[in-house]
Structures are given as C-alpha cells and as structure tokens.
Design an enzyme around this catalytic site. Structure first.
Site, PDB file in Angstrom:
ATOM      1  N   TYR A 143       0.842  -1.202   0.000  1.00 29.68           N
ATOM      2  CA  TYR A 143       0.000   0.000   0.000  1.00 29.68           C
ATOM      3  C   TYR A 143       0.882   1.259   0.000  1.00 29.68           C
ATOM      4  O   TYR A 143       1.702   1.431   0.910  1.00 29.68           O
ATOM      5  CB  TYR A 143      -0.894  -0.069   1.244  1.00 29.68           C
ATOM      6  CG  TYR A 143      -1.548   1.198   1.710  1.00 29.68           C
ATOM      7  CD1 TYR A 143      -2.357   1.958   0.861  1.00 29.68           C
ATOM      8  CD2 TYR A 143      -1.395   1.643   3.035  1.00 29.68           C
ATOM      9  CE1 TYR A 143      -2.977   3.113   1.313  1.00 29.68           C
ATOM     10  CE2 TYR A 143      -2.023   2.782   3.493  1.00 29.68           C
ATOM     11  CZ  TYR A 143      -2.803   3.523   2.634  1.00 29.68           C
ATOM     12  OH  TYR A 143      -3.412   4.666   3.085  1.00 29.68           O
ATOM     13  N   ASP A 228      -1.858  -5.901   9.383  1.00 26.95           N
ATOM     14  CA  ASP A 228      -2.888  -4.898   9.078  1.00 26.95           C
ATOM     15  C   ASP A 228      -4.055  -5.648   8.425  1.00 26.95           C
ATOM     16  O   ASP A 228      -3.958  -6.080   7.280  1.00 26.95           O
ATOM     17  CB  ASP A 228      -2.282  -3.846   8.133  1.00 26.95           C
ATOM     18  CG  ASP A 228      -3.280  -2.744   7.763  1.00 26.95           C
ATOM     19  OD1 ASP A 228      -4.489  -2.988   7.836  1.00 26.95           O
ATOM     20  OD2 ASP A 228      -2.829  -1.645   7.391  1.00 26.95           O
ATOM     21  N   ILE A 230      -7.168  -4.603   7.814  1.00 27.47           N
ATOM     22  CA  ILE A 230      -8.205  -3.620   7.483  1.00 27.47           C
ATOM     23  C   ILE A 230      -9.207  -4.169   6.450  1.00 27.47           C
ATOM     24  O   ILE A 230     -10.347  -3.739   6.402  1.00 27.47           O
ATOM     25  CB  ILE A 230      -7.541  -2.303   6.990  1.00 27.47           C
ATOM     26  CG1 ILE A 230      -8.574  -1.191   6.794  1.00 27.47           C
ATOM     27  CG2 ILE A 230      -6.747  -2.483   5.723  1.00 27.47           C
ATOM     28  CD1 ILE A 230      -7.970   0.186   6.539  1.00 27.47           C
ATOM     29  N   LYS A 270     -12.827   0.271   5.403  1.00 25.12           N
ATOM     30  CA  LYS A 270     -13.055  -0.563   4.206  1.00 25.12           C
ATOM     31  C   LYS A 270     -14.244  -1.502   4.398  1.00 25.12           C
ATOM     32  O   LYS A 270     -15.121  -1.567   3.552  1.00 25.12           O
ATOM     33  CB  LYS A 270     -11.798  -1.387   3.884  1.00 25.12           C
ATOM     34  CG  LYS A 270     -10.508  -0.586   3.908  1.00 25.12           C
ATOM     35  CD  LYS A 270     -10.449   0.462   2.817  1.00 25.12           C
ATOM     36  CE  LYS A 270      -9.189   1.298   2.944  1.00 25.12           C
ATOM     37  NZ  LYS A 270      -9.089   2.343   1.940  1.00 25.12           N
TER      38      LYS A 270
HETATM   39  C1  LIG Z   1      -3.550  -1.591   3.978  1.00 27.49           C
HETATM   40  C2  LIG Z   1      -4.088  -0.281   4.447  1.00 27.49           C
HETATM   41  N1  LIG Z   1      -3.787   0.139   5.687  1.00 27.49           N
HETATM   42  C3  LIG Z   1      -4.243   1.320   6.139  1.00 27.49           C
HETATM   43  C4  LIG Z   1      -5.028   2.152   5.364  1.00 27.49           C
HETATM   44  C5  LIG Z   1      -5.532   3.452   5.936  1.00 27.49           C
HETATM   45  O1  LIG Z   1      -6.858   3.286   6.349  1.00 27.49           O
HETATM   46  P1  LIG Z   1      -7.674   4.349   7.214  1.00 27.49           P
HETATM   47  O2  LIG Z   1      -8.600   5.046   6.273  1.00 27.49           O
HETATM   48  O3  LIG Z   1      -8.447   3.556   8.221  1.00 27.49           O
HETATM   49  O4  LIG Z   1      -6.712   5.269   7.854  1.00 27.49           O
HETATM   50  C6  LIG Z   1      -5.375   1.747   4.077  1.00 27.49           C
HETATM   51  C7  LIG Z   1      -6.191   2.604   3.218  1.00 27.49           C
HETATM   52  O5  LIG Z   1      -6.315   2.455   2.030  1.00 27.49           O
HETATM   53  C8  LIG Z   1      -4.902   0.493   3.610  1.00 27.49           C
HETATM   54  O6  LIG Z   1      -5.198   0.050   2.391  1.00 27.49           O
END
Ligand SMILES: Cc1ncc(COP(=O)(O)O)c(C=O)c1O
Length: 479
Positions: A143, A228, A230, A270
């Site tokens: 990312y 992570d 997410i 997400k």
């Molecule tokens: C792998 C990953 N980590 C963290 C984030 C950041 O997310 P947040 O909007 O919760 O700060 C993203 C956002 O695209 C992501 O893809």
C-alpha cells in the site's frame, strides 16, 4: 524556515499514486456534468453497501445522540473525553472483529486501543516499536500510503521483502531472509515485519503456510509482527481469511513472548466503508504496547459521537450479520464483473479473493518492459483513456506492468464505461502494434518481426477471436 520533517519528501505525496488523484480532482468524471472526465479507479473505497447503512440510520433516528430519545444525552457525549474510549463501543468493535473471523478468535477490549483510522494505528505502532532508523520488512507490492504512515514522522525505515509474479506474489522463506540480510547490509536494525492481510494491492489473503512462515521467522529473529487486517471483512471467495490471531491461538502462542510480539491493526474504513469517520484500532497482547499506544492515541482519537453511533450499529447483531454477508456478495459480483470485462479486453488479473481492487497484469500493453514503459502507459491511461489506476511502481512492485484497479467506489454503469474505454484503448494499441509489425514484415526484415515479443501475436489473436465470442488472455506470462 520550516522544520526538516515538514520539508522532507518521505511523505510520498509526489508518488504517481497521489498524482493520479490530483489529476482526477482536476477533471472528475460525472455522467451528466463531465462525461469525458477521468474515472477514479485509484481509490480503495467501498460504496457498494452504503445503502444498508443508510437504511439502518433511517430506521434508527435516535442513534446520533442528538435527539431527546437517544439513550445517551448530547451533553454526555459532547463532554466525554476519556482516551480509553467508550466501553460500549470497544465491546461492540471487538465483537464485530470476532464475527468477521467467524468467532474463531475472541478479542479482549482491554487490549484494544482506538485510533483515528488504520493510518494512525500503523504510525502509532511504529512509534511504539521502532526508534528512528530502525527497520520494518514489508512484502512488495505494498500500500503506497505506508511510506507516509510508517516512515515520515517516525524516522523508521521500510526494507522490501521482494515478492514476484512467478509464485503469485507469495511470501517465501528465502524472500524474508534476503530482506533481513539486505537490512543488515544497510546497517539497519530490523524490528519487525508488517503485512496486510488481505493484501492491498494484491486482493489476496495470506495462506496458512505464509502465516506459519511469518510466525517462525519472527520467533527465530525475535521480531515484532504487525498484521494490518483492514480488509478482513472483504474476503468474498475461497480461500477464506485466516487472521494471525487464529494462527497464534491454534498453536498456543497467544500468551507467550511471541504472542506479545504480534499486533493487529483494524479499521472500519473498508469493511463498513466509513473512511470519513476515522475509526481505527490496534489490538495487542502486550500490555506495555497497549499502554504506550493508548497514551499516544491522544493525538488521533475518534470523536465520542462517532463512537456512540457505531456502538449502536455494531451492537445490532442482525444488522452486522446481514451487512457482512451482503457486502461480500456484492464485492464478489463486482469483482467478477471487472475480471470478465478485462479478460474480454484481453487483460488478465492475479486471482484475487478479497479487497476492493484487482491486481491487473498489463505487461502486454507496455511499449518496453521497464518502469519508464509503465509510466508511459499509465499516463496514456490517465490522460487519453480517462481512467485513474495505480501503477505497480507506486506500490513498490519489482516488475513493471502491474496496476491496481479499484472496483467498489463507483456504480455498475461507471465500471461498464471504464471497461469500454479500456477496451477501445487496447484495440487501438493492437492495431498500431500490428501496423508496425506489418511494416517490418513488408520491409522484408523477417528476423526483426520474429523478435517481437510473444504477446503481440497473442494480442492480435485475441482481438480477432473476440468477434466470435472467444475470451482469451492477451498475456503470455512467464509465471
Ligand atoms: C492496507 C491499508 N492500511 C491502512 C489504510 C488506511 O486506512 P484508514 O482510512 O483507516 O486510515 C489503508 C487505506 O487504504 C490500507 O489500504
């Protein structure tokens, strides 16, 4: 006149990932107002199930805390400022995290630290685990925001774990060892490994084999592991999602030193499609990390009204169950729509099972197999085709020609239009390539024409056969 931090460029704002967003902002597509504008396919945003949240809000008008019927008064919420967070929200969030993991793991709210999104969670963990100059190993591609989140203000370094298309970008033992050696050669102290599971940008979840490899690696080297997660609620087809916490539980490592070195990052940006609410969290088995991160969370708290609202949404079990199932179904459908349209065009994707994007192999469209060739193609796709997609180089991919294409932030109609635009572009590229090829052949230079890359032939073959309904990949991959 500004500080070194304010002026240093490790924020990554000049990456093509962010430049693409800027170009989109200058000329955004709108079906009526700007039908020739750029379609935003570089934003991992989930709008597919927003209607479900909207109807929940409509059916629960007292959930904001602003009406006389709310269970908590406006004054109570407005004055609340304990950085440990609202207990009701933390309970609801850990239950939701367990639900996503099919209740195979239980999370203790005492080990949860609330943060303003996963962005803040990842940076906070860096502040807790690494001193300036210490390194974390990250599998590529990763990312693009991590350059900002992990390095910029903390002074920590990222060392890539080089993954390749030859095995579908899977993490291997030798890639982990090589990254560790590379860091040592640079005199960097390695503090840990950070993975995203499921991966952004690959759209794949980590296998049990990879997760075991990671646990063994951090055990042997005495490192931290940040997972992570997410995108954990976006896994829409098999193989399913395995959380690192499930792996630790199954091998009885949760309450050991290794277990204490593993930290999970989560966010509702997400899975629930709420990036604007800034709801993130760190989950750690180490009390010292929880305590330090809680103190640091003062710099990025979640507003108490947001916590109050979400505690009610997430406590509605009937809603969360329906939402998670329906959201996965819609993501799967949309993912299939994108993949099929790309394939018709002759472009292949990495087989994905999660996320809000596909990892698309456009090596066949490069004029040369270099990162310059990738940039040239990217510019054409942004300015001539009118699609903002993210080039693999912005995700630190080692191989030119891969692009992340997002599919969940637009309507079906917009996605159809985007694919039509791409299809015309591929057709015209094929025609141009064939004309060049014919010229070479007419010129009698048959040796030269033989040396054209394999994909050129595959490309013209597909375009011809598409007329009779055959779907074949343009790509002669070496994997
Ligand atoms: C792998 C990953 N980590 C963290 C984030 C950041 O997310 P947040 O909007 O919760 O700060 C993203 C956002 O695209 C992501 O893809």
């Amino acid at each position: 006149m500004l500080s070194t931090m304010a002026t240093c460029n490790s924020h990554g704002q000049d990456s093509s990932y962010f430049l693409g967003w800027e170009e989109y902002e200058k000329n955004p597509y709108h079906e009526l107002d700007n039908p020739n504008g750029i379609i935003q396919m570089g934003l991992a945003e989930n709008q597919l199930s927003f209607d479900l949240l909207e109807s929940w809000i409509e059916n629960n008008p007292n959930s904001s805390g602003f009406t006389a019927e709310s269970s908590c008064s406006f004054k109570e919420i407005a004055l609340f400022q304990d950085y440990h967070g609202l207990p009701a929200f933390k309970n609801a969030l850990v239950d939701f995290m367990s639900e996503i993991r099919e209740n195979k793991v239980v999370f203790n709210p005492k080990n949860l630290v609330l943060t303003a999104g996963a962005t803040s969670a990842n940076e906070t963990l860096m502040f807790c685990l690494a001193d300036p100059g210490d390194a974390f190993l990250l599998p590529t591609p990763y990312y693009p925001g991590f350059d900002r989140d992990l390095k910029w203000r903390t002074g920590a370094e990222i060392v890539p774990i080089h993954c390749s298309s030859s095995n579908g970008f899977r993490i291997t033992k030798s890639a982990l060892e090589d990254a560790y050696q590379e860091a040592q050669k640079k005199n960097l102290k390695v503090k840990g490994v950070l993975v995203t599971n499921p991966s952004n940008p690959l759209g794949t979840s980590l296998s049990l084999n990879e997760l075991n490899l990671l646990v063994n690696f951090i055990t042997s080297k005495n490192l931290h592991l940040i997972s992570d997660e997410i995108y954990s609620g976006t896994v829409f087809s098999s193989p399913g999602f395995i959380s690192i916490m499930e792996v630790l539980k199954n091998i009885d490592l949760v309450n050991t030193d290794v277990g204490k070195h593993v930290h999970v990052v989560y966010s509702l940006s997400k899975d629930l499609g709420l990036p604007g609410f800034r709801i993130g969290a760190i989950y750690s088995n180490d009390d010292a990390v929880v305590s330090a991160a809680t103190k640091m969370s003062s710099f990025g708290l979640i507003s108490s009204q947001t916590q109050y609202l979400l505690s009610q949404i997430l406590s509605d079990k009937k809603f969360t169950k329906h939402y998670l199932t329906e959201n996965r179904r819609r993501l799967k459908q949309r993912h299939e729509m994108l993949e099929k349209a790309l394939l018709k065009t002759g472009v292949r994707c990495l087989k994905g099972n999660a996320g809000l994007f596909s990892w698309v192999d456009m090596r066949c469209l490069l004029s040369e197999q270099t990162f310059e060739g990738e940039m040239e193609l990217w510019k054409k796709i942004v300015y001539e085709v009118g699609l903002n997609i993210s080039p693999g180089s912005s995700c630190h991919c080692d191989e030119p020609g891969w692009f992340r294409v997002c599919f969940a932030n637009m309507s079906k109609e917009t996605l159809t239009l985007a694919m039509q635009r791409l299809s015309s572009f591929v057709d015209s590229t094929v025609k141009k390539t064939n004309r060049r090829h014919n010229k070479l052949a007419v010129g009698g230079n048959s040796r030269k024409s033989k040396s054209l890359p394999k994909w050129v032939f595959s490309l013209s073959f597909t375009t011809r056969n598409r007329k009779v309904g055959e779907e074949r990949s343009l790509v002669e991959t070496d994997d």
